[in-house]
Write an enzyme that holds these catalytic residues in place. Structure first.
Site, PDB file in Angstrom:
ATOM      1  N   ARG A  15       0.798  -1.230   0.000  1.00  0.00           N
ATOM      2  CA  ARG A  15       0.000   0.000   0.000  1.00  0.00           C
ATOM      3  C   ARG A  15       0.829   1.278   0.000  1.00  0.00           C
ATOM      4  O   ARG A  15       0.285   2.367  -0.149  1.00  0.00           O
ATOM      5  CB  ARG A  15      -0.981  -0.024   1.179  1.00  0.00           C
ATOM      6  CG  ARG A  15      -2.166  -0.957   0.903  1.00  0.00           C
ATOM      7  CD  ARG A  15      -2.934  -1.281   2.162  1.00  0.00           C
ATOM      8  NE  ARG A  15      -3.391  -0.072   2.813  1.00  0.00           N
ATOM      9  CZ  ARG A  15      -3.682   0.010   4.113  1.00  0.00           C
ATOM     10  NH1 ARG A  15      -3.531  -1.048   4.891  1.00  0.00           N
ATOM     11  NH2 ARG A  15      -4.094   1.146   4.625  1.00  0.00           N
ATOM     12  N   ALA A 362      30.003  40.883   2.273  1.00  0.00           N
ATOM     13  CA  ALA A 362      28.829  40.440   1.500  1.00  0.00           C
ATOM     14  C   ALA A 362      29.244  39.903   0.137  1.00  0.00           C
ATOM     15  O   ALA A 362      30.116  40.463  -0.515  1.00  0.00           O
ATOM     16  CB  ALA A 362      27.875  41.614   1.314  1.00  0.00           C
TER      17      ALA A 362
END
Ligand code: UD1
Ligand code: CA
Length: 451
Positions: A15, A362
């Site tokens: 199942r 950054a």
């Protein structure tokens, strides 16, 4: 008392509609088989036997990845639960002690419950784990006479009256190993399913004058998984319990329902987990660390005082020492960030060692992959990596060194040096204005044409 676990995991799990053996479907990042092993292993068993059938190679690999001592025996035809347990007989021939049968698809039996079974075993030859089912459906029914379990009747074979019983069989059974195998030898398959039922050993034991009883646990522990819907429910119930445990242990979560944990997530007291954080396997977060919203962490360690996110990603091998800041849209993989390192915006730090207090600007990227090999980037303490630096590994930047913004660093930078690896700027006075005028004039001409 030495214990041998016998974990049944041969079934196909039709199942599930899957190519993967049922017991390898994951709950909270670990195969359900591993959850079942984990609950049994809390009893410090001497032996762990996994009975595999469908997808046995994969089942064996998963079992031994979790515990190298686990032994796998093969049940090539699934003739029933008694037949499955019988496959472990040869492996346990010289074993002296108790056998505890668990199911690989019933992953949540608690340690307390197994302890309660061990206590009951001191007074009874066979102990079965039962539960009061809200909807007994097709479970086997426990036929009790006072404290004594007389027999178990499978739903298919039960009379109308027996089907009224709500005390059901979880499948977990414990008995002395030799007794268990003796009883199993007497089990036949003359029943509605033509299967060898493990549950038949109770009637056989009673007929032989052995004693049997049932210990009960909450139905949520015996939750069996047969479909994807069951799997999703199991995941949800795991998450609810794991979040509650963290809250009890002193972790702050503003929206616990939005935090997803793995089977092995460890979070210290006074840590704070903001909403919408996902923990994959292998994450440890120390006391007082803060994981901000929408971060994804796996295989990583975050030390005290560190702040991660919002929107950060820590991948396997990310090691953050104390007071490290990893900010938004920063990805860290297989990298050590020493105490006080800051990488606050838009960076990829992979295969790297970063020294204490270094600031990563950054947009910095460690270019760690040349298409074939991975290379390491090493940065010393108190360095300053300018915004948008490309660090082409293997490369080393020394203590207290600086790189200029926008640099492509391909050569090692010594301690205290400033490295600039970018095209020099050219400035032409008045050229900006001229270019604008030219472009505006061109646009005006074109617009006139279309009107
Ligand atoms: C079994 C019990 C039932 C109990 C229920 C709880 C028997 C006869 N019945 O029924 O009383 O209420 O579990 O969920 O024991 N397995 C094998 N090899 C086999 C057959 C099964 O490894 O030949 C494994 C399955 O993969 C599964 C477990 O044993 O993990 C249980 O088998 P399953 O067929 O699901 O038993 P149920 O019919 O649910
Ligand atoms: Ca079942």
């Amino acid at each position: 008392m030495s214990i041998a676990l016998i974990i049944l995991a041969a079934g196909k799990g039709t199942r599930m509609e899957s190519d993967l053996p049922k017991v390898l479907h994951k709950i909270a990042g670990a195969p359900m088989l591993v959850h079942a092993m984990q609950s049994g292993i809390a009893l410090t068993p001497e032996r762990i036997i996994v009975v595999a059938g469908h997808g046995a190679d994969l089942v064996q690999a998963a079992a031994q990845e979790y515990d190298a001592e686990a032994e796998v025996v093969i049940q090539s035809e699934q003739l029933g639960t008694a037949h499955a347990v019988a496959q472990a007989k040869a492996a346990l021939e010289d074993f002296d002690g108790d056998a505890l049968v668990l199911y690989g698809d019933t992953p949540f039996i608690s340690h307390d419950t197994l302890e309660a079974m061990a206590v009951a075993r001191a007074h009874h030859d066979v102990v079965v784990l039962g539960f009061e089912a809200v909807d007994p459906a097709r479970y086997g029914r426990l036929v009790m006479q006072g404290e004594t379990l007389e027999r178990i009747v499978e739903f298919k074979d039960a009379s109308e009256e027996e089907r009224m019983i709500t005390l059901c069989n979880s499948g977990v059974i414990s008995a002395d190993a030799k007794t268990l195998f003796d009883l199993i030898d007497a089990v036949g398959n003359d029943n509605a399913g033509e299967e060898y039922y493990l549950t038949d050993i109770i009637g056989i034991a009673r007929a032989r004058g052995l004693s049997a009883t049932a210990v009960t646990c909450d139905e949520s522990e015996t939750l069996g998984i047969n479909s994807r819907a069951d799997l999703a429910r199991a995941e949800a119930s795991f998450q609810i319990r794991a979040r509650a445990t963290l809250l009890e242990d002193g972790v702050t979560m503003q929206a616990p329902d939005t935090v997803f944990l793995s089977y092995d997530t460890v979070i210290g007291r006074d840590a704070e987990i903001e909403p919408n954080v996902i923990f994959g396997p292998g994450a440890t977060i120390e006391s007082g660390a803060r994981i901000r919203a929408f971060s994804h962490l796996e295989g990583c360690h975050v030390s005290r005082g560190s702040v991660v996110g919002p929107f950060a990603r820590l991948r396997p091998g990310a090691e953050l020492a104390e007071d490290v800041h990893v900010g938004n849209f920063v990805e860290v993989k297989n990298a050590m960030l020493a105490e006080g390192v800051k990488a606050n915006h838009l960076s990829y730090i992979g295969d790297a060692d970063i020294g204490e207090r270094t600031n990563i600007g950054a947009g910095t990227i460690t270019c760690n992959y040349d298409g074939v090999f991975k290379h390491r980037t090493t940065i010393g303490a108190d360095a300053f990596i300018g915004s948008n630096t490309m660090l082409v590994a293997p490369v080393t930047v020394g203590n207290g060194a600086l790189t200029g913004s926008g640099s492509v660093i391909t050569k090692n930078v010594p301690d205290g040096a400033l490295a600039l690896g970018r095209a020099p700027q050219v400035t032409k006075e008045g050229h900006g204005r001229k270019l604008f005028e030219m472009l505006k004039a061109r646009k005006a001409k074109l617009t006139k044409g279309t009107n």
